[in-house]
Every structure is written in structure tokens, then in C-alpha cells.
Write a protein that holds these residues in place. Structure first.
Motif, PDB file in Angstrom:
ATOM      1  N   THR A  20      60.526  72.907 -52.013  1.00 29.93           N
ATOM      2  CA  THR A  20      59.364  72.028 -51.803  1.00 29.93           C
ATOM      3  C   THR A  20      59.051  71.744 -50.328  1.00 29.93           C
ATOM      4  OG1 THR A  20      60.464  69.869 -51.965  1.00 29.93           O
ATOM      5  CG2 THR A  20      59.759  70.892 -54.038  1.00 29.93           C
ATOM      6  N   VAL A  21      59.595  72.564 -49.422  1.00 20.78           N
ATOM      7  CA  VAL A  21      59.307  72.385 -47.995  1.00 20.78           C
ATOM      8  C   VAL A  21      58.701  73.678 -47.448  1.00 20.78           C
ATOM      9  CG1 VAL A  21      60.260  71.928 -45.703  1.00 20.78           C
ATOM     10  CG2 VAL A  21      61.213  70.755 -47.705  1.00 20.78           C
ATOM     11  N   LEU A  22      57.520  73.556 -46.853  1.00 23.01           N
ATOM     12  CA  LEU A  22      56.892  74.685 -46.171  1.00 23.01           C
ATOM     13  C   LEU A  22      57.208  74.531 -44.687  1.00 23.01           C
ATOM     14  CD1 LEU A  22      55.062  77.174 -46.130  1.00 23.01           C
ATOM     15  CD2 LEU A  22      53.113  75.622 -45.891  1.00 23.01           C
ATOM     16  N   ASN A  23      58.012  75.450 -44.175  1.00 27.47           N
ATOM     17  CA  ASN A  23      58.403  75.431 -42.764  1.00 27.47           C
ATOM     18  C   ASN A  23      57.509  76.411 -42.011  1.00 27.47           C
ATOM     19  OD1 ASN A  23      60.387  76.957 -40.603  1.00 27.47           O
ATOM     20  ND2 ASN A  23      60.556  74.730 -40.585  1.00 27.47           N
ATOM     21  N   ILE A  24      56.884  75.929 -40.962  1.00 32.99           N
ATOM     22  CA  ILE A  24      55.968  76.750 -40.169  1.00 32.99           C
ATOM     23  C   ILE A  24      56.548  76.875 -38.762  1.00 32.99           C
ATOM     24  CG2 ILE A  24      53.633  76.930 -39.242  1.00 32.99           C
ATOM     25  CD1 ILE A  24      52.758  75.181 -41.674  1.00 32.99           C
ATOM     26  N   THR A  25      56.721  78.117 -38.308  1.00 37.04           N
ATOM     27  CA  THR A  25      57.220  78.357 -36.956  1.00 37.04           C
ATOM     28  C   THR A  25      56.310  79.359 -36.262  1.00 37.04           C
ATOM     29  OG1 THR A  25      58.683  80.121 -37.727  1.00 37.04           O
ATOM     30  CG2 THR A  25      59.639  77.908 -37.561  1.00 37.04           C
ATOM     31  N   ASN A  26      56.308  79.297 -34.979  1.00 38.21           N
ATOM     32  CA  ASN A  26      55.529  80.240 -34.159  1.00 38.21           C
ATOM     33  C   ASN A  26      54.060  80.346 -34.579  1.00 38.21           C
ATOM     34  OD1 ASN A  26      57.853  80.920 -32.666  1.00 38.21           O
ATOM     35  ND2 ASN A  26      58.471  82.320 -34.294  1.00 38.21           N
ATOM     36  N   ALA A  27      53.500  79.247 -35.063  1.00 39.85           N
ATOM     37  CA  ALA A  27      52.081  79.264 -35.431  1.00 39.85           C
ATOM     38  C   ALA A  27      51.244  79.238 -34.162  1.00 39.85           C
ATOM     39  CB  ALA A  27      51.744  78.074 -36.318  1.00 39.85           C
ATOM     40  N   GLN A  28      50.164  79.979 -34.181  1.00 42.46           N
ATOM     41  CA  GLN A  28      49.312  80.102 -33.006  1.00 42.46           C
ATOM     42  C   GLN A  28      47.872  80.263 -33.486  1.00 42.46           C
ATOM     43  OE1 GLN A  28      50.807  82.924 -30.153  1.00 42.46           O
ATOM     44  NE2 GLN A  28      48.749  83.537 -29.577  1.00 42.46           N
ATOM     45  N   ALA A  29      46.935  79.690 -32.722  1.00 45.62           N
ATOM     46  CA  ALA A  29      45.520  79.807 -33.060  1.00 45.62           C
ATOM     47  C   ALA A  29      44.680  79.704 -31.800  1.00 45.62           C
ATOM     48  CB  ALA A  29      45.120  78.714 -34.047  1.00 45.62           C
ATOM     49  N   GLN A  30      43.468  80.189 -31.867  1.00 42.11           N
ATOM     50  CA  GLN A  30      42.509  80.055 -30.781  1.00 42.11           C
ATOM     51  C   GLN A  30      41.692  78.783 -31.026  1.00 42.11           C
ATOM     52  OE1 GLN A  30      42.237  82.479 -28.210  1.00 42.11           O
ATOM     53  NE2 GLN A  30      44.122  83.128 -29.195  1.00 42.11           N
ATOM     54  N   ALA A  31      41.438  78.025 -29.947  1.00 40.72           N
ATOM     55  CA  ALA A  31      40.621  76.811 -30.034  1.00 40.72           C
ATOM     56  C   ALA A  31      40.068  76.487 -28.658  1.00 40.72           C
ATOM     57  CB  ALA A  31      41.440  75.635 -30.554  1.00 40.72           C
TER      58      ALA A  31
END
Length: 182
Positions: A20-31
Motif C-alpha cells: 500500500t505504499v507507492l515509492n517514487i524516486t528520481n522523478a523529474q519533469a519540465q516546468a
């Protein structure tokens, strides 16, 4: 993906779901013509989240309602419940080699918090060739950050100590040079 007033494109990163845990690493986006990075967790039971987020080289004119020009850097920690509006955050920001209402500056730095859907800013310092200024900022109804005109609590650079030290050094070197000649 949109989190007013921020629209993220080209979102990618590493996602891992377990227990039940969504772990997010190294996420990157343009903004705002720059890059935003994130890492954290989304807990499905209870429905909460916590993230570390940073950004670099964002177009500050898009975030500040065009009063400030220069590459924006920021770092924050945020947490909340299932609703994005519940997010609480604290962090800092900096813009180097920019322009504030027509005045060039070396750096503009400060801290911010977000609670109850309101942004608060503190410790805003603008360093220019002429000295250091303090300012304040607010978030307007459209989500843009507005800096007040300079609070003319202008801290003039007092170069008298440096000037006297330079005079003394020149005087000493000149005396030593004259001694070596005569």
C-alpha cells in the motif's frame, strides 16, 4: 500534470509499489522552462503523502507575475492527505544574476511555507552591487508570487574599513619601496 500554477510535462521517474505504499524516486519533469525533481512516498492507507521536491533554472517571470527575471532554484519538503490542497510545505528559494522591477541583482533569496492553501514568505534578501535590500512577498489569487517594492530598509555597504585597510597597505608598500630605493 497540473498543480496550480505549475504545469509539469515530460514526467518520468522510478515507481515502486509495495504493501500500500507507492515509492517514487528520481522523478523529474519540465516546468516553467526548467526542471523539477521529486522523491517521496504516497501511502494508500491512510491516504497521505510526503515528498522532497527541488527545482532548477525555472523561469521566474512565470512564477512571480513578471516582476522578477532570472533562473529560479528552490528546495522544499511537503506532506499532506489525499487532497493536493492539504499540502503543507516549507522550503527556500534563490534567484541569481537577475532583475527585480528593473534593478539588477546578484541574488534574491528567501524562505517559504505553505499551510491551509496559503503561501507565506520570510527572510527575503536582495543583494545588489549597491547594497542589500529586504523585501516581502505574497501569493495572489491567481497563484502568482508578487514581491512588494523594495522595503527601502537599505543597508548601505560601508566600505570605510576596507578603504582604510587599503590605504594602510598602499602606504606600507610605498614606504618599503622608497626604503629600498634610498
Amino acid at each position: 500534470v497540473t498543480f496550480e500554477p505549475l504545469t509539469l510535462t515530460n514526467v518520468h521517474g522510478n515507481f515502486n509499489y509495495f504493501n500500500t505504499v507507492l515509492n517514487i524516486t528520481n522523478a523529474q519533469a519540465q516546468a516553467f522552462n526548467g526542471v523539477v525533481y521529486a522523491a517521496g512516498n504516497i501511502y494508500l492507507v491512510p491516504k497521505t503523502f510526503s515528498f522532497n521536491v527541488s527545482g532548477e533554472n525555472l523561469d521566474s517571470t512565470q512564477a512571480t507575475g513578471t516582476q522578477i527575471k532570472g533562473p529560479l532554484q528552490f528546495s522544499l519538503t511537503t506532506s499532506g492527505t489525499a487532497e493536493a490542497s492539504s499540502a503543507n510545505a516549507q522550503g527556500s528559494f534563490a534567484i541569481y544574476d537577475g532583475d527585480f522591477a528593473g534593478i539588477p541583482f546578484n541574488s534574491l533569496q528567501g524562505d517559504f511555507t505553505r499551510a491551509n492553501e496559503k503561501m507565506n514568505f520570510s527572510n527575503i534578501i536582495i543583494k545588489t552591487f549597491a547594497g542589500t535590500f529586504n523585501s516581502s512577498a505574497i501569493q495572489d489569487a491567481a497563484g502568482k508570487i508578487k514581491f512588494n517594492k523594495l522595503d527601502l530598509v537599505f543597508q548601505k555597504n560601508d566600505f570605510s574599513e576596507q578603504k582604510e585597510a587599503l590605504k594602510a597597505e598602499i602606504n606600507t608598500k610605498l614606504k618599503n619601496k622608497l626604503k629600498s630605493i634610498f
